[in-house]
Scaffold this active site. Structure first.
Site, PDB file in Angstrom:
ATOM      1  N   TYR A   1      47.413  44.966  24.364  1.00 55.14           N
ATOM      2  CA  TYR A   1      47.527  45.049  25.822  1.00 55.14           C
ATOM      3  C   TYR A   1      47.624  46.523  26.242  1.00 55.14           C
ATOM      4  CZ  TYR A   1      48.940  43.864  30.576  1.00 55.14           C
ATOM      5  OH  TYR A   1      48.995  43.743  31.946  1.00 55.14           O
TER       6      TYR A   1
ATOM      7  N   SER B   1      47.741  49.011  34.385  1.00 52.72           N
ATOM      8  CA  SER B   1      49.133  48.559  34.237  1.00 52.72           C
ATOM      9  C   SER B   1      49.996  49.774  33.952  1.00 52.72           C
ATOM     10  CB  SER B   1      49.222  47.581  33.057  1.00 52.72           C
ATOM     11  OG  SER B   1      50.566  47.286  32.746  1.00 52.72           O
TER      12      SER B   1
HETATM   13  N1  LIG Z   1      51.904  40.479  36.469  1.00 54.57           N
HETATM   14  C1  LIG Z   1      52.245  41.654  35.996  1.00 54.57           C
HETATM   15  O1  LIG Z   1      53.436  41.941  35.764  1.00 54.57           O
HETATM   16  C2  LIG Z   1      51.169  42.689  35.719  1.00 54.57           C
HETATM   17  C3  LIG Z   1      51.590  44.011  35.489  1.00 54.57           C
HETATM   18  C4  LIG Z   1      50.634  44.972  35.254  1.00 54.57           C
HETATM   19  C5  LIG Z   1      49.281  44.652  35.240  1.00 54.57           C
HETATM   20  N2  LIG Z   1      48.906  43.361  35.465  1.00 54.57           N
HETATM   21  C6  LIG Z   1      47.471  43.072  35.422  1.00 54.57           C
HETATM   22  O2  LIG Z   1      47.078  42.452  36.626  1.00 54.57           O
HETATM   23  C7  LIG Z   1      45.944  41.624  36.390  1.00 54.57           C
HETATM   24  C8  LIG Z   1      46.197  40.230  36.967  1.00 54.57           C
HETATM   25  O3  LIG Z   1      47.311  39.700  36.301  1.00 54.57           O
HETATM   26  P1  LIG Z   1      48.235  38.543  36.917  1.00 54.57           P
HETATM   27  O4  LIG Z   1      49.609  38.946  36.593  1.00 54.57           O
HETATM   28  O5  LIG Z   1      47.870  38.268  38.308  1.00 54.57           O
HETATM   29  O6  LIG Z   1      47.821  37.364  35.919  1.00 54.57           O
HETATM   30  P2  LIG Z   1      47.495  35.799  36.151  1.00 54.57           P
HETATM   31  O7  LIG Z   1      47.590  35.223  34.782  1.00 54.57           O
HETATM   32  O8  LIG Z   1      48.330  35.254  37.252  1.00 54.57           O
HETATM   33  O9  LIG Z   1      45.971  35.822  36.646  1.00 54.57           O
HETATM   34  C9  LIG Z   1      44.909  36.201  35.804  1.00 54.57           C
HETATM   35  C10 LIG Z   1      43.659  35.427  36.203  1.00 54.57           C
HETATM   36  O10 LIG Z   1      42.577  35.873  35.371  1.00 54.57           O
HETATM   37  C11 LIG Z   1      41.836  34.748  34.945  1.00 54.57           C
HETATM   38  N3  LIG Z   1      41.170  35.073  33.671  1.00 54.57           N
HETATM   39  C12 LIG Z   1      41.710  35.125  32.442  1.00 54.57           C
HETATM   40  N4  LIG Z   1      40.768  35.438  31.534  1.00 54.57           N
HETATM   41  C13 LIG Z   1      39.610  35.596  32.211  1.00 54.57           C
HETATM   42  C14 LIG Z   1      38.287  35.911  31.830  1.00 54.57           C
HETATM   43  N5  LIG Z   1      37.959  36.110  30.546  1.00 54.57           N
HETATM   44  N6  LIG Z   1      37.342  35.994  32.789  1.00 54.57           N
HETATM   45  C15 LIG Z   1      37.647  35.778  34.101  1.00 54.57           C
HETATM   46  N7  LIG Z   1      38.878  35.440  34.524  1.00 54.57           N
HETATM   47  C16 LIG Z   1      39.861  35.360  33.573  1.00 54.57           C
HETATM   48  C17 LIG Z   1      42.863  33.636  34.795  1.00 54.57           C
HETATM   49  O11 LIG Z   1      42.252  32.349  34.829  1.00 54.57           O
HETATM   50  C18 LIG Z   1      43.782  33.911  35.972  1.00 54.57           C
HETATM   51  O12 LIG Z   1      43.372  33.205  37.126  1.00 54.57           O
HETATM   52  C19 LIG Z   1      45.707  41.638  34.884  1.00 54.57           C
HETATM   53  O13 LIG Z   1      44.696  42.579  34.566  1.00 54.57           O
HETATM   54  C20 LIG Z   1      47.048  42.091  34.344  1.00 54.57           C
HETATM   55  O14 LIG Z   1      46.922  42.710  33.076  1.00 54.57           O
HETATM   56  C21 LIG Z   1      49.810  42.370  35.709  1.00 54.57           C
END
Ligand SMILES: NC(=O)c1ccc[n+]([C@@H]2O[C@H](COP(=O)([O-])OP(=O)(O)OC[C@H]3O[C@@H](n4cnc5c(N)ncnc54)[C@H](O)[C@@H]3O)[C@@H](O)[C@H]2O)c1
Length: 251
Positions: free
Chosen positions: A156, A143
């Site tokens: 985080y 991130s």
């Molecule tokens: N959306 C953003 O702005 C953003 C920015 C930077 C980084 N990220 C990173 O991107 C990645 C995906 O995030 P997203 O925004 O798509 O989130 P999201 O919440 O849409 O998807 C996350 C998925 O992970 C699954 N999950 C949660 N805990 C879990 C576990 N213990 N084991 C297996 N699966 C699990 C959830 O059920 C969900 O389907 C994450 O690592 C997040 O930190 C997101």
């Protein structure tokens, strides 16, 4: 992008960036293991891939549970004979945003368990398999919070800095083993995670967009594109790197 016939696991692929990444791999003719802690969400991604003519299966796993991770990788290898790529995407945010002095122990433990320990577990087991078969590729989803300070979001931020550090250290260890390990660092990207933040703090929408030079959030598909590229045969000399996709926010 050259990922045809590669066997790919994407964790947290039931939603957001993970679901978009799984679909993107399938579109480029990889065989995808859609993994998530929630089976019905993973199944939805698989159904969407199948509808578009792609190949995918569900294997449910909680990445914070070592036995689940071992099962995920052994079932993948039992079914397909090898594991070419794992995308360590599963991640969560804290329930509460707070300064470090007020940060709850629960928010510390839960976020570190999934975002940091989960990535370690997946890399540890995947690397054993990849070394045994003579090569592989790992893409970790870090991130912008893994590169810069993050207010009121300590676990985080700590977990994502750790993902960047683990990516670089492991890349060095396996550079001669035909195994590449890279990370992407998304900025604010439209997803359930961002929706959750904005539902608690609706005032943040305007504030966040004001600090993004492109004045918009990222799309999950834009992150997926970089992940598939890093995992492909098009990037054979790239390892231990982070690619930031943030509309210029880090500038
Ligand atoms: N959306 C953003 O702005 C953003 C920015 C930077 C980084 N990220 C990173 O991107 C990645 C995906 O995030 P997203 O925004 O798509 O989130 P999201 O919440 O849409 O998807 C996350 C998925 O992970 C699954 N999950 C949660 N805990 C879990 C576990 N213990 N084991 C297996 N699966 C699990 C959830 O059920 C969900 O389907 C994450 O690592 C997040 O930190 C997101």
């Amino acid at each position: 992008m050259q990922v045809e016939n590669k066997i790919v696991i994407v964790t947290g692929a039931g939603s957001g960036i993970g679901a978009a990444t799984a679909k993107h791999f399938a579109k480029h003719k990889a065989k995808v293991v859609v993994s998530d802690i929630k089976e019905e969400k993973a199944q939805k991604t698989v159904d969407e891939i199948a509808k578009d003519g792609g190949e995918a299966i569900v294997i449910t796993a909680n990445v914070a549970n070592f036995e689940d991770v071992e099962n995920l990788i052994s079932q993948t290898v039992d079914k397909f004979g090898r594991l070419d790529v794992i995308v360590n995407n599963a991640g969560i945010g804290p329930k509460h945003m707070a300064r470090t002095g007020e940060y709850t122990l629960e928010d510390w433990d839960s976020v570190i368990a999934v975002n940091q320990t989960g990535v370690f577990y997946c890399m540890k087991v995947a690397l054993q398999q990849m070394e045994k078969q003579g090569g592989g590729n790992i893409v970790n989803i870090a991130s912008l919070a893994g590169l810069k300070a993050s207010l009121n979001n300590l676990s985080y931020c700590a977990s994502k800095f750790a993902v960047v550090g683990m990516t670089k250290s492991a890349a060095l260890e396996y550079a001669t083993k035909n195994i590449r390990i890279n990370a992407v660092c998304p900025g604010y990207t439209e997803s359930a995670l961002l929706d959750k933040l904005l539902s608690v703090r609706p005032d943040m929408d305007k504030r966040l967009k004001s600090v993004i030079p492109m004045k918009r959030y990222g799309q999950a598909e834009e992150i997926a594109d970089a992940v598939v590229w890093l995992a492909s045969e098009n990037t054979k000399f790239i390892t231990g790197q982070t690619i930031t996709l943030d509309g210029g926010t880090s500038l």
